[in-house]
Design a protein around this motif. Structure first.
Motif, PDB file in Angstrom:
ATOM      1  N   CYS A  42      10.093   4.053   3.970  1.00 24.93           N
ATOM      2  CA  CYS A  42       9.129   2.948   3.879  1.00 24.93           C
ATOM      3  C   CYS A  42       8.866   2.562   2.425  1.00 24.93           C
ATOM      4  CB  CYS A  42       7.813   3.336   4.559  1.00 24.93           C
ATOM      5  SG  CYS A  42       7.929   3.425   6.359  1.00 24.93           S
ATOM      6  N   LEU A  43       8.701   3.552   1.553  1.00 23.77           N
ATOM      7  CA  LEU A  43       8.440   3.253   0.153  1.00 23.77           C
ATOM      8  C   LEU A  43       9.663   2.625  -0.502  1.00 23.77           C
ATOM      9  CD1 LEU A  43       6.339   3.271  -2.056  1.00 23.77           C
ATOM     10  CD2 LEU A  43       7.091   5.579  -2.669  1.00 23.77           C
ATOM     11  N   VAL A  65       1.417   1.372  -6.690  1.00 21.67           N
ATOM     12  CA  VAL A  65       0.393   0.602  -5.977  1.00 21.67           C
ATOM     13  C   VAL A  65       0.355   1.046  -4.517  1.00 21.67           C
ATOM     14  CG1 VAL A  65      -0.202  -1.697  -5.074  1.00 21.67           C
ATOM     15  CG2 VAL A  65       0.318  -1.394  -7.505  1.00 21.67           C
ATOM     16  N   THR A  66       1.522   1.217  -3.928  1.00 18.86           N
ATOM     17  CA  THR A  66       1.595   1.654  -2.528  1.00 18.86           C
ATOM     18  C   THR A  66       0.924   3.011  -2.362  1.00 18.86           C
ATOM     19  OG1 THR A  66       3.715   0.485  -2.359  1.00 18.86           O
ATOM     20  CG2 THR A  66       3.154   1.995  -0.572  1.00 18.86           C
ATOM     21  N   LEU A  67       1.263   3.973  -3.212  1.00 23.98           N
ATOM     22  CA  LEU A  67       0.667   5.312  -3.097  1.00 23.98           C
ATOM     23  C   LEU A  67      -0.803   5.318  -3.505  1.00 23.98           C
ATOM     24  CD1 LEU A  67       3.480   7.762  -4.222  1.00 23.98           C
ATOM     25  CD2 LEU A  67       2.900   6.934  -1.948  1.00 23.98           C
ATOM     26  N   GLU A  81       2.044   3.144   7.032  1.00 28.86           N
ATOM     27  CA  GLU A  81       0.913   2.325   7.484  1.00 28.86           C
ATOM     28  C   GLU A  81       0.480   1.343   6.396  1.00 28.86           C
ATOM     29  OE1 GLU A  81      -1.681   4.926  10.620  1.00 28.86           O
ATOM     30  OE2 GLU A  81      -1.647   5.637   8.533  1.00 28.86           O
ATOM     31  N   VAL A  82       0.479   1.781   5.153  1.00 26.56           N
ATOM     32  CA  VAL A  82       0.121   0.892   4.048  1.00 26.56           C
ATOM     33  C   VAL A  82       1.169  -0.209   3.899  1.00 26.56           C
ATOM     34  CG1 VAL A  82      -0.041   0.747   1.519  1.00 26.56           C
ATOM     35  CG2 VAL A  82      -1.328   2.495   2.755  1.00 26.56           C
ATOM     36  N   VAL A 129      -4.246  -1.146  -7.327  1.00 26.92           N
ATOM     37  CA  VAL A 129      -4.056  -1.210  -5.876  1.00 26.92           C
ATOM     38  C   VAL A 129      -3.652  -2.615  -5.422  1.00 26.92           C
ATOM     39  CG1 VAL A 129      -5.490   0.780  -5.246  1.00 26.92           C
ATOM     40  CG2 VAL A 129      -6.573  -1.451  -5.565  1.00 26.92           C
ATOM     41  N   PHE A 130      -3.538  -3.527  -6.369  1.00 29.03           N
ATOM     42  CA  PHE A 130      -3.081  -4.880  -6.065  1.00 29.03           C
ATOM     43  C   PHE A 130      -2.111  -5.330  -7.152  1.00 29.03           C
ATOM     44  CE2 PHE A 130      -7.076  -4.947  -3.713  1.00 29.03           C
ATOM     45  CZ  PHE A 130      -6.751  -5.680  -2.576  1.00 29.03           C
ATOM     46  N   TYR A 131      -1.237  -6.263  -6.792  1.00 32.65           N
ATOM     47  CA  TYR A 131      -0.390  -6.950  -7.758  1.00 32.65           C
ATOM     48  C   TYR A 131       0.102  -8.231  -7.102  1.00 32.65           C
ATOM     49  CZ  TYR A 131       3.650  -5.340  -5.085  1.00 32.65           C
ATOM     50  OH  TYR A 131       4.556  -5.104  -4.079  1.00 32.65           O
TER      51      TYR A 131
END
Length: 166
Positions: A42-43, A65-67, A81-82, A129-131
């Motif tokens: 997924c990553l 960001v994902t983690l 899930e993310v 946590v965003f981009y």
């Protein structure tokens, strides 16, 4: 056999057994860390679709960001899930076929994903946590602080509040 010889022999055997146990423990400690296969996939797909063609630092930023979201209480607690949360990453809802056709780029994304998951690389986004890509201007950016610009992506930290920053 003399008593002293038996004691020396027994002592030598115990020493060798101890050395063998230490060697076995060392081999286990040096073994590659286990990375859950689904998390890795997924990553890697997220890196591939979101940052393929970016610098390695930019791809690492997307992975972090994902983690960072996985670790944040406002997002689901697993990588997949993310990644597949509704409309969080554009490729998950805009591309029907998620197959990575550029094999070399996907292998690089897998290597980056693995390194980020096991903690081999520092987060260049400073906890973002965003981009978003430079060519878009989402309304939510007024609630965030820019933490880093890497290549074509602007990364943001967020305090968890949806009140616009000053």
């Amino acid at each position: 056999m003399k008593k002293k010889t038996v004691i020396n022999l027994a002592s030598g055997l115990l020493t060798m057994a101890g050395i063998a146990m230490v060697a076995v423990a060392a081999v286990h400690m040096m073994a590659e860390p286990k990375v859950p296969e689904k998390d890795l996939e997924c990553l890697a797909l997220n890196i591939y679709h979101e940052a393929r063609g970016e610098t390695v630092e930019g791809q690492i930023g997307v992975a972090h960001v994902t983690l960072n979201r996985v670790a944040h209480h406002n997002w689901p607690g697993s990588v997949c899930e993310v990644v597949y949360q509704d409309k969080q990453f554009s490729w998950t809802h805009m591309i029907k076929d998620h197959t990575p056709y550029e094999r070399k780029s996907y292998r690089e994304a897998e290597a980056i994903a693995r390194d980020v998951i096991i903690g081999n690389v520092i987060d260049p986004t400073k906890g973002s946590v965003f981009y978003h890509a430079r060519w878009v201007n989402p309304a939510w950016t007024s609630y965030m602080e820019i933490s880093k610009v890497i290549g074509n992506h602007i990364f943001y930290t967020w305090d968890g509040d949806w009140i616009p920053s000053e």
